[in-house]
Design a protein around this motif. Structure first.
Motif: not given
Length: 73
Positions: A41-56
């Protein structure tokens, strides 16, 4: 790399404290799948929130470690 592994270890400890250890492979798989889906879900964001993706990603790794710990126990 050591910092990342320390973060994964801390997440495993935190998750075990809150939820306890896995009771079955099915539970471990379900939790791991949930974490992978949250990462996706984080990766699919148009502007991926990298810190959130990292946390996931850290949570995915931690749940994989918990799965190995269950298998080894």
């Amino acid at each position: 790399m050591k910092i990342i592994l320390t973060e994964i270890e801390k997440e495993v400890v935190r998750a075990n404290r809150i939820h306890g250890k896995f009771h079955s492979l099915h539970e471990g798989y379900a939790v791991l799948l949930e974490e992978v889906n949250e990462l996706w879900e984080e990766i699919k964001q148009r502007n991926t929130n990298l810190p959130a993706a990292r946390d996931e990603a850290i949570q995915v790794a931690a749940m994989a470690v918990k799965m190995v710990m269950f298998i080894d126990s």
